[in-house]
Design a protein around this motif. Structure first.
Motif: not given
Length: 417
Positions: A361-389
């Motif tokens: 309930y962080g990004w999902e419920i937020s009013h993303h485009d109020f004032l048209s600021h850039p969106h945050p990046e979404q980063l996913f990490h796992s030791r099983e997949s070394p390439a950044p996501a």
């Protein structure tokens, strides 16, 4: 420090997510199953991580249903208080395991869609109980809400479900609380559910195949607050389930926050610190348009300060040390507050704040485009997949220059998708 965009992103630990949810599921007694309530966070990497662990996903829209299918959900439960006819038809075409009906009219819509498609819809009736619940952050029943069938009107709904063609009545769905932090109170709630459903079976001459006890198991956002005791809860649940009728083949939970809150953090860079009318303010790149949970729940969200020593020597660098601060975002509203009156050792522009327990309930419920600021990046990490996501949380749009890389001291390798 460079001229690139200030740091602002969500970071999710997929390995920690898998470990936590696997332990939660393993502790459940026989007949009990855990479904993931997708409304908490529907990011595809999280869904793909959860799909092989949980029994399936609980969805509340046609969009969530499509995401569940794409992620490989083993089973899908379709709830929500205002399903459209198109969504009901879509759910039947895609072979949902159950629909949770919330009104007599909705039962008729399900029947119509089932007859047109030549399918039989397996249905639970969601009931809005009259009350008697333990305290929790948010009540979904026992008071006027849009959820479920009023307990006093249950007789008509049962008769309708049993008479309409294309519907197979399978049981009841009860989801009365949200963010309950007491294991003992939640066991009392399930005992209330047992008494209620056994009474309805006797009153209406029914035998339930499945009982859905909803979610509502909470996360304590207070610093140092006591967490929901899942070990104590499942020990009590094991004893309680022995008192449930044997023909209740499935006792289903549909948790969201409890499963995914701990796997995510929201990182945001401090842009300024200042004093205004007796209050110390820390202003960050981001705010409630990225992370609305604190404003929605009216709480001060826990965070830690990651010091960053880089700073252009030509610029002043104000700081606050050993003082209470209020953390606010970049929006033109005094309601853009993430935390209030929190004492910090030191904080300066250029430092990075990490808001923990931000996976639900962080990004999902937020009013993303109020004032048209850039969106945050979404980063996913796992030791099983070394390439950044990195994944885009929204449709493609013009983006600023990439944010500077920031690595929290305990961060593990990331992967990109």
């Amino acid at each position: 420090m460079t001229d690139n965009e200030p740091i602002c992103h969500y970071r999710y630990d997929l390995d920690a997510l898998a470990r936590h949810v696997s332990a939660v599921v393993a502790a459940l007694p026989p007949r009990c199953r855990m479904f993931y309530a997708m409304k908490a966070n529907s990011a595809p990497p999280l869904l793909r991580t959860l799909a092989p662990i949980v029994a399936g996903f609980e969805v509340a829209s046609g969009g969530e249903l499509a995401k569940a299918s794409a992620a490989g959900a083993r089973q899908t439960l379709f709830g929500g208080p205002a399903k459209t006819p198109a969504e009901i038809s879509q759910s039947l075409r895609q072979g949902v395991s159950r629909l949770h009906a919330e009104s007599v009219l909705e039962l008729h819509r399900i029947s119509d869609a089932a007859q047109r498609s030549g399918r039989t819809a397996r249905v639970l009736l969601r009931v809005n109980l009259s009350g008697g619940f333990p305290p929790a952050t948010l009540a979904m029943a026992g008071r006027p809400t849009q959820f479920g069938i009023e307990e006093a009107a249950l007789g008509e709904a049962v008769r309708t479900a049993l008479e309409l063609p294309g519907i197979r009545f399978a049981g009841f769905h009860l989801h009365s609380l949200s963010n309950n932090l007491s294991a003992a109170a939640h066991l009392e709630l399930l005992e209330l559910y047992r008494r209620k459903i056994c009474g309805w079976e006797a009153e209406f001459g029914l035998r339930c195949e499945a009982v859905d006890v909803g979610g509502g198991i909470g996360v304590n956002y207070a610093d140092g607050g006591e967490a929901f005791d899942w070990t104590a809860f499942t020990a009590g649940l094991t004893r309680l389930v022995r008192t449930f009728p044997r023909h209740w083949k499935d006792i289903d939970f549909e948790c969201g926050r409890f499963l995914v809150a701990g796997c995510g953090s929201y990182f945001t860079e401090v842009l300024d610190v200042k004093h205004n009318h007796g209050v110390n303010y820390v202003l960050v790149r981001g705010g409630t348009h990225h992370f609305r949970l604190p404003a929605s729940w009216q709480h001060s969200h826990p965070f830690v300060v990651h010091p960053v020593d880089r700073w252009p020597t030509r610029l002043p660098r104000p700081e606050l040390a050993g003082q209470a601060v209020t953390v606010v975002g970049e929006l033109c509203t005094p309601k853009d507050v993430l935390a209030r009156d929190v004492v910090v050792d030191r904080v300066r522009p250029g430092d990075v704040l990490e808001f923990r327990l931000a996976g639900a309930y962080g990004w999902e419920i937020s009013h993303h485009d109020f004032l048209s600021h850039p969106h945050p990046e979404q980063l996913f990490h796992s030791r099983e997949s070394p390439a950044p996501a990195r994944e885009s949380p929204a449709p493609a749009r013009e983006s600023p220059a990439p944010a500077r890389e920031f690595r929290a001291p305990d961060a593990s390798p990331r992967r990109r998708e």
